[in-house]
Structure formats: structure tokens, C-alpha cells
Design a protein around this motif. Sequence first.
Motif, PDB file in Angstrom:
ATOM      1  N   THR A 226       0.823  -1.214   0.000  1.00 34.71           N
ATOM      2  CA  THR A 226       0.000   0.000   0.000  1.00 34.71           C
ATOM      3  C   THR A 226       0.858   1.267   0.000  1.00 34.71           C
ATOM      4  O   THR A 226       0.413   2.318   0.438  1.00 34.71           O
ATOM      5  N   GLY A 227       2.063   1.159  -0.478  1.00 39.80           N
ATOM      6  CA  GLY A 227       2.914   2.334  -0.623  1.00 39.80           C
ATOM      7  C   GLY A 227       4.136   2.370   0.253  1.00 39.80           C
ATOM      8  O   GLY A 227       5.012   3.222   0.069  1.00 39.80           O
ATOM      9  N   ALA A 236       3.046   8.745  -6.366  1.00 38.17           N
ATOM     10  CA  ALA A 236       1.786   8.079  -6.059  1.00 38.17           C
ATOM     11  C   ALA A 236       1.157   8.573  -4.775  1.00 38.17           C
ATOM     12  O   ALA A 236      -0.059   8.503  -4.599  1.00 38.17           O
ATOM     13  N   LEU A 237       1.975   9.068  -3.859  1.00 34.48           N
ATOM     14  CA  LEU A 237       1.472   9.345  -2.517  1.00 34.48           C
ATOM     15  C   LEU A 237       1.669  10.786  -2.079  1.00 34.48           C
ATOM     16  O   LEU A 237       1.436  11.118  -0.923  1.00 34.48           O
ATOM     17  N   HIS A 244      -4.532  10.166   2.055  1.00 32.75           N
ATOM     18  CA  HIS A 244      -3.931   9.042   1.341  1.00 32.75           C
ATOM     19  C   HIS A 244      -2.412   9.163   1.287  1.00 32.75           C
ATOM     20  O   HIS A 244      -1.752   8.608   0.423  1.00 32.75           O
ATOM     21  N   ALA A 273      -1.598   3.989  -0.663  1.00 33.35           N
ATOM     22  CA  ALA A 273      -2.283   3.845  -1.941  1.00 33.35           C
ATOM     23  C   ALA A 273      -2.081   2.426  -2.445  1.00 33.35           C
ATOM     24  O   ALA A 273      -1.057   1.795  -2.182  1.00 33.35           O
ATOM     25  N   THR A 275      -1.900   0.780  -6.029  1.00 34.76           N
ATOM     26  CA  THR A 275      -1.798   1.040  -7.460  1.00 34.76           C
ATOM     27  C   THR A 275      -1.138  -0.155  -8.130  1.00 34.76           C
ATOM     28  O   THR A 275      -0.578  -1.032  -7.457  1.00 34.76           O
ATOM     29  N   PRO A 311     -10.213   3.387  -7.822  1.00 34.33           N
ATOM     30  CA  PRO A 311      -9.311   3.962  -6.817  1.00 34.33           C
ATOM     31  C   PRO A 311      -8.918   2.940  -5.762  1.00 34.33           C
ATOM     32  O   PRO A 311      -9.768   2.256  -5.176  1.00 34.33           O
ATOM     33  N   ASP A 312      -7.608   2.805  -5.542  1.00 35.11           N
ATOM     34  CA  ASP A 312      -7.073   1.886  -4.538  1.00 35.11           C
ATOM     35  C   ASP A 312      -7.547   0.450  -4.748  1.00 35.11           C
ATOM     36  O   ASP A 312      -7.760  -0.303  -3.791  1.00 35.11           O
TER      37      ASP A 312
END
Length: 620
Positions: A226-227, A236-237, A244, A273, A275, A311-312
Motif C-alpha cells: 500500500t505504498g 503516487a502518494l 492518502h 495507496a 496502485t 481507486p485503490d
Amino acid sequence: MPEPASAPVLRVGNASGFYGDRFDALREMLTGGPLDVLTGDYLSELTMLILGRDRMKDPGAGYARTFLGQLEEGLGLAADHGVKLVANAGGLNPVGLAERIAELADRVGVPARVGYVTGDDLLAERAERTERADGPPKGLADGLPEDLSDAPWVKGALTANAYLGGAGIAECLRAGADIVVTGRVTDAALVTGPAMAHFGWTADDLDPLAGAVVAGHILECGTQATGGNYSFFQDALGGHGGEHGLLRPGFPLAEIHADGSAVITKHPGTGGAVTVGTVTAQLLYETAGARYPGPDVTARLDTVRLTADGPDRVRVDGVRGEYPPPTLKVGVTRAGGHRYEVTFVLTGLDVEAKARLVRAQLDGVLAARHPAEVRWTLARTDRPDAPVQEEASALLRLVVRDRDPEVGHAVRAACVELALASYPGFHIAAPPGKGTPYGVFEAAYVAPEAVRHVAGLPDGTRVPVLPPPVRTGGRGAAVGRPAVLLPDPLPAGPTRRAPLGLIAGARSGDKGGSANIGVWARGEGAWRWLAHELTVPRLRQLLPETAGFVVERHVLPNLRALNFVVHGLLGEGVASQARFDPQAKAVGEWLRSRHVDLPEALLRELRQTRGLEEAGEDVL
């Protein structure tokens, strides 16, 4: 577990990627949104060594104590939300942990049916063979597995644990367990077990099982999906903050379907996030070639398809499976000796000469004591005309290893005695310590029949779990590397010197003494360039520390990715602390920082599509 007809999707979350992960994650996942199963991965090669030392001090220890602490609140929350808990927190003592959980359930007044999985601990099985004279435990008629006493890896082992699959977990869940704790199972087994129980898969459901293995691998490291630890975190973040942002990324979950496909997502409103990039990064983590073997199935990573699903949300499908290999991996740890480290700070001018002086002054002591290993490294962290003293300083690191602690004591004393008799500006980063014990890791392999895989059911029954039958045809006959078709190379054109990381992400880690480096391209053009540019010889040029080690390159076109295995870079594993970055966590980022001749067409595309102002106008 719910019947497939009434619950076509199994929602599996993760609340721990390692022993020491965010304590509140279990509560956050149980209260943040709907789940069917919540998993926790607490074990690693290093953790097994730590738990082995715990067990030496206290035979009743050997499990992850933090999981028991999390259940003080988590038992009630899981019961209220109807969520099953599955964790490998049992470590070297899953039976002991199951007993502690039952006691906790009685104390907090939350009924809980607890199951456990054993059989992975081959040293415990060996001890039981030696001690037991009255036959196998009640409920087991098959006796002990074959004797492994003569196996060369048994001698001196502190721990020796086979990597089991998910079938024992599935047995416990089918028997009505609310909580299942295991010892050393594969990380993905925490997901394949619940999926087997939920969907009724058998050992021949290769593609669904392979899909669950991929989903399990994506979930196993928690927020890395998740990042967390993500190369392009600033894109991305947003780099930091916000709902987020990366200040507190949420933990991942997978919506698994009966065909093995899944959607990776997270609870609404949590940070981080999900992705295609974050999932790709985790999918490449600590894998190697196109085939990802395990005791349940061999997953073909070259068939994985990742697509954005909102999204997500990232859909994972297309995964093909092959039969598992004929052997089980065994992780073996043993005590290695004592490690002593001293870091000399060399400030200002004549750094190389100062380093030569220190080494010459200690040569006599080292030669007299004959340590098993001596390693010197000079990190030129200094820069000319520095306005800050620390920026004017380089670090000379001495590491000595030996089984005899007296060797380290002598070297430590000799380092201290140099305080007024060595280079100008002499000082060390910290007082030399007494030395720390270190361990070594070894991978061994045994036949599945050599392991007694047992499911301890909530009613006290212990059920043998048979390994999948050995297959010799069909998908089980695949050997060697799958054929790979590289993309067409980019047309020749002007280039500009710039960091590789502008067009490629990376994630790296450890597998025993080897380092894995996964590298993926940010677009099709970047992939066409990367696939032809980043060869094994080119990797060796960019990472000179890989010289002298065997390097393999694996190509994963669906992911626009390459995966490199550098055999032996980490010595005898993370616990041996063989290098500055003992788990190879940052080797990928080092690779991304190296400058290469990037096609200007790719840099123009980056400027237009991603607006990477942070990369600097001098580069783009």
C-alpha cells in the motif's frame, strides 16, 4: 467458513508483515471494514533465530508474544465482526501459543475455538522420536516420519523448520476454528489455507491455488503493498501527509474469487495507496524466476496480469499454476559466533592515508589472533570544503568475527589503545562493545514424507495432513526456464546521463545468503529500453559489489520487470550481518541511483506525462 454459494468472495486482510510491525494494525483492520479472515505474518529467517534463542532460555517460549498482546482486545473485536484469525505467530511453539490463547479467551470472557498446525519443527520431531517410547500421540496412527538424524544440516542446528503449505490451516478452519496459529508455513499459506477451506479447492486446482499464492505474497509484507518502501512514493502518494499520504499507510486486503483471481485493496479512508505500481513492487519482492515454487502449488509469475480496477483497487488475474516441487524447503539456523564492530571517523584531509595508518597499526594484533573473518570497509561520506563537520568525515569500519570471544576482546582493546597514538582527529562513532552473537542461515530440502504435518483441531483431535501426491506429467513436468520473448528495442537516438530510477522502480530483499533485486519499467517505452540495457554484465558494472558472485537474470514481460538474484552477496544470511545492508533492503534503490545513458525520448515522455519536477531540470 461460509459456504461458497453464499459468499462468492473471500475477503482476506493482513495485519502484520514481521515480528514488530504496527501493534494497532490488528484492531485497525478488524474495525476498518468488512473481512472474513485476518492474517498475520510474524516469521522470517532472522525471527526464527531469535525465537530459537528464546526457547533455549525458556522451553515454554518460542512464539511471537506481541500477537498474544494484540488479542487482549482483538479476540472480542474478531468475535463481534465474525472474522477468523490466522497467523504464523506460533513460531517454534504453536501448541504453547494456542494454550495461552485459550487461557486468554477464558480470562476476557470471549469464547474462541483455537486450532494449531505443527510438524514443521524437525528438531522437535527428532527429540520426540528420541523420548517417546509409547507410540504416537492420540489421534495419530502414522507414527513419526523418517529419521533425519543423519542429515548433515542437523548438526549444530538451533532451529530447523520445514515450510508447510496451507492444508493444515484449512483442516482447522473446516473444523470450526475461530483462530489458527502455526509454526513455519510459507507466507502465502496464510491465504491459501483459508481459500482452500472456503472454496473447497483440492490439490489439482492448480490455477486457483496459484492465484491465492500470488495474492498471499502481495499481502504478506503488510504495507509494502500500500505504498510502504515504494520507489515512486512522491508521485503516487504526494510524498507525505493527507488522507492518502504515507504518514500511516493502511494494511492491504484481497478480495479472492473462486477462480483464484483477486482484487487487492485496503479499507476506506486509510493512508497509502494501492496502485499497479505498489502491487508490482511487492509482487517482485524476494522472488526470483518465472516459477514461484511452494508446497501447495508452483505459481507462474510470468502469467500474472495486473490492471487498475478503480481507486485503490488492483485486479490480479491470469495466474497459472503447476504442481509443487517434490521436496519441501527447510530453513536451518545455527549459532555462528561473536561479531565485533568498530567504526573509525576520519575527518578532513588525507582520508586514504589515515585509513592506511589505522589498518597498519592493527595488523599485528589481527595477525596474532587469527580471527575467522576480518573485514575493512571505507565509506567516503566526506566531501571537500564541507560546512558541517559530519559532512567532512568518512567512516572506516572494522568487523571481526570468531567463535572465541577472547579474540574480539583483544581487538577491541587494541582499538581503544590507539586513541592518542593514531591519525589526527582520531575518534570512533561509538565505544567498542563486548560483541554480539550472530547466526547463520542455511536452506535444506527434504521429501514431504519426512515431515509430519498435523492439524490440531479445536476439539483436541490431531489430524495428519497428507502432502499432495507427487505428479510426473502434465503441468508437473515443466523444467528449466520458460521461454521469454523480449520486446523490440527502442530505435537509436540521443541520450542523456541521468539516474536509472527516473524510468524504473525497484525493490530488493534477502533469501538466505542471496539478494533479490526486482526492477520494473514505468511504461512500455521504458520497458523496451530496460529489457535490453539491464543485462547481467551491465548490472555488475552498476553495482560493483556484485563482482565475484553468481548473478541470474529473470524476465517477467507481463510485469515489464526483471528480477536478479545475486547468490552469496549476503554471506550466511541476515543474522550473520555480512554487509552494510545485511538484508539487501536498499540495493534496489542504490541501483536506481546509478547514472546511465537514458534515451532523451523517455525523458521527454516523463516530463509530459508525469511532471517530475522533483527530478530536477538539469536531468529532464
